[in-house]
Design a protein around this motif. Structure first.
Motif, PDB file in Angstrom:
ATOM      1  N   ARG A  73       0.846  -1.201   0.000  1.00 35.01           N
ATOM      2  CA  ARG A  73       0.000   0.000   0.000  1.00 35.01           C
ATOM      3  C   ARG A  73       0.884   1.256   0.000  1.00 35.01           C
ATOM      4  NH1 ARG A  73      -5.143   0.446   1.202  1.00 35.01           N
ATOM      5  NH2 ARG A  73      -5.165  -1.687   2.021  1.00 35.01           N
ATOM      6  N   GLY A  74       0.647   2.132  -0.977  1.00 36.80           N
ATOM      7  CA  GLY A  74       1.396   3.376  -1.058  1.00 36.80           C
ATOM      8  C   GLY A  74       2.779   3.246  -1.650  1.00 36.80           C
ATOM      9  N   GLY A  80      -2.306   4.600  -2.203  1.00 32.11           N
ATOM     10  CA  GLY A  80      -2.402   4.698  -0.748  1.00 32.11           C
ATOM     11  C   GLY A  80      -2.694   6.126  -0.358  1.00 32.11           C
ATOM     12  N   TYR A  87      -0.517   3.251   7.314  1.00 33.54           N
ATOM     13  CA  TYR A  87       0.682   2.432   7.138  1.00 33.54           C
ATOM     14  C   TYR A  87       1.206   1.900   8.472  1.00 33.54           C
ATOM     15  CZ  TYR A  87       0.045   4.965   2.833  1.00 33.54           C
ATOM     16  OH  TYR A  87      -0.527   5.498   1.699  1.00 33.54           O
ATOM     17  N   ASP A  95      -2.972  -6.182   5.118  1.00 33.30           N
ATOM     18  CA  ASP A  95      -2.858  -6.199   3.659  1.00 33.30           C
ATOM     19  C   ASP A  95      -2.228  -7.511   3.184  1.00 33.30           C
ATOM     20  OD1 ASP A  95      -3.913  -3.650   3.490  1.00 33.30           O
ATOM     21  OD2 ASP A  95      -1.973  -2.657   3.198  1.00 33.30           O
ATOM     22  N   GLN A 203       3.768   6.913   3.661  1.00 34.46           N
ATOM     23  CA  GLN A 203       4.147   5.503   3.787  1.00 34.46           C
ATOM     24  C   GLN A 203       5.602   5.391   4.229  1.00 34.46           C
ATOM     25  OE1 GLN A 203       6.394   3.488   1.986  1.00 34.46           O
ATOM     26  NE2 GLN A 203       5.621   1.440   2.393  1.00 34.46           N
TER      27      GLN A 203
END
Length: 286
Positions: A73-74, A80, A87, A95, A203
């Motif tokens: 993610r990100g 993200g 995060y 995730d 992130q």
């Protein structure tokens, strides 16, 4: 940061989106040659991406493994939010569990590189039965080495100050490259630059703090997943977690231990053939 040995995908590998219960993630997926032997999910490290594993795709596919490598993610090509809370380690672990479910192949072989090892460990702590094995690659028992903590604190501070201008942070990092640093190809430089600009600064801030503050969770992992086969793999030299520290972690976990000669923090990119052979041998045994 890991530097892929090449950027083109091998035969039997594709770039696609993995749809999960927690959103979509950019992945590379390589299908097995011949009789399928299992599925592996590979999680990248700090400032990294799915491309860090590109050299592993062909040899692991040839060994009979379906391999799915992800942008978290990100990271790079996975979206993200601009929210550090998104995060937190428990959310990134969730995730990984969602990604493991989405590949739809039962328990998977899980590998985490560097920061990805800390996230993968957190995923196993939540649901050890969802995985067939766990490989911690160039990832240690707790926070990174003190010297690397100081470097990471400086990067986090720069991102907090200039994160809206990722180009300025990139240029500042490049200015810190030691004199005489080997020159990368223009194609690789363009990719590394594009990956950096594509990564959400929040992130990097949140995960950088995780690298600095991670507690030792080895005993917790052993207690939560005593029967899960574990593998600690590293290069012969490591600046983030000294090799003797990873040796000790493997001993405490009762884990299989592999050292890839002639490599440092990214054996996956520095000697993918030897790394893939070690991974396939471990997975074949389980």
């Amino acid at each position: 940061m890991s530097k892929p040995p090449r950027l083109s995908l091998p035969p039997r590998a594709v770039a696609r989106r993995l749809v999960t219960a927690r959103g979509e993630f950019a992945v590379h997926e390589a299908l097995p040659a011949g009789e399928p032997r299992g599925t592996a999910l590979l999680v990248p490290g700090f400032t990294g991406s799915k491309e860090d594993f590109i050299g592993l795709l062909e040899p692991l596919s040839a060994a009979g493994y379906r391999v799915v490598t992800v942008d978290g993610r990100g990271q790079h090509e996975s979206p993200g939010p601009a929210d550090e809370a998104a995060y937190a380690q428990d959310r990134l672990a969730a995730d990984v569990l969602a990604q493991a479910d989405a590949v739809q192949d039962g328990p998977v072989h899980l590998l985490g590189h560097s920061l990805g090892g800390l996230i993968s460990r957190a995923a196993v702590l939540r649901a050890p039965d969802r995985f067939r094995t766990l490989t911690l690659m160039s990832s240690g028992p707790a926070a990174i080495d003190e010297a690397q903590q100081e470097r990471t604190k400086l990067l986090v501070a720069a991102l907090e100050m200039l994160g809206d201008d990722m180009e300025a942070v990139w240029q500042a990092m490049r200015a810190q490259d030691p004199e005489g640093t080997p020159q990368d190809s223009p194609e690789l430089v363009e990719f590394l630059h594009r990956r950096w600009l594509g990564t959400v600064p929040q992130q990097l801030i949140a995960t950088g703090r995780q690298l600095i503050g991670e507690p030792d969770r080895v005993a917790e992992l052993l207690a939560a997943a005593p029967g899960l086969p574990k593998h600690v793999l590293s290069g012969a030299v490591d600046y983030a977690w000294p090799v003797p520290l990873m040796d000790d972690m493997a001993h405490r976990l009762g884990a299989h231990r592999t050292v890839i000669a002639g490599t440092e923090h990214s054996p996956n990119a520095e000697d993918p053939a030897a790394t893939a052979a070690a991974l396939a041998a471990f997975w074949d045994a389980h």
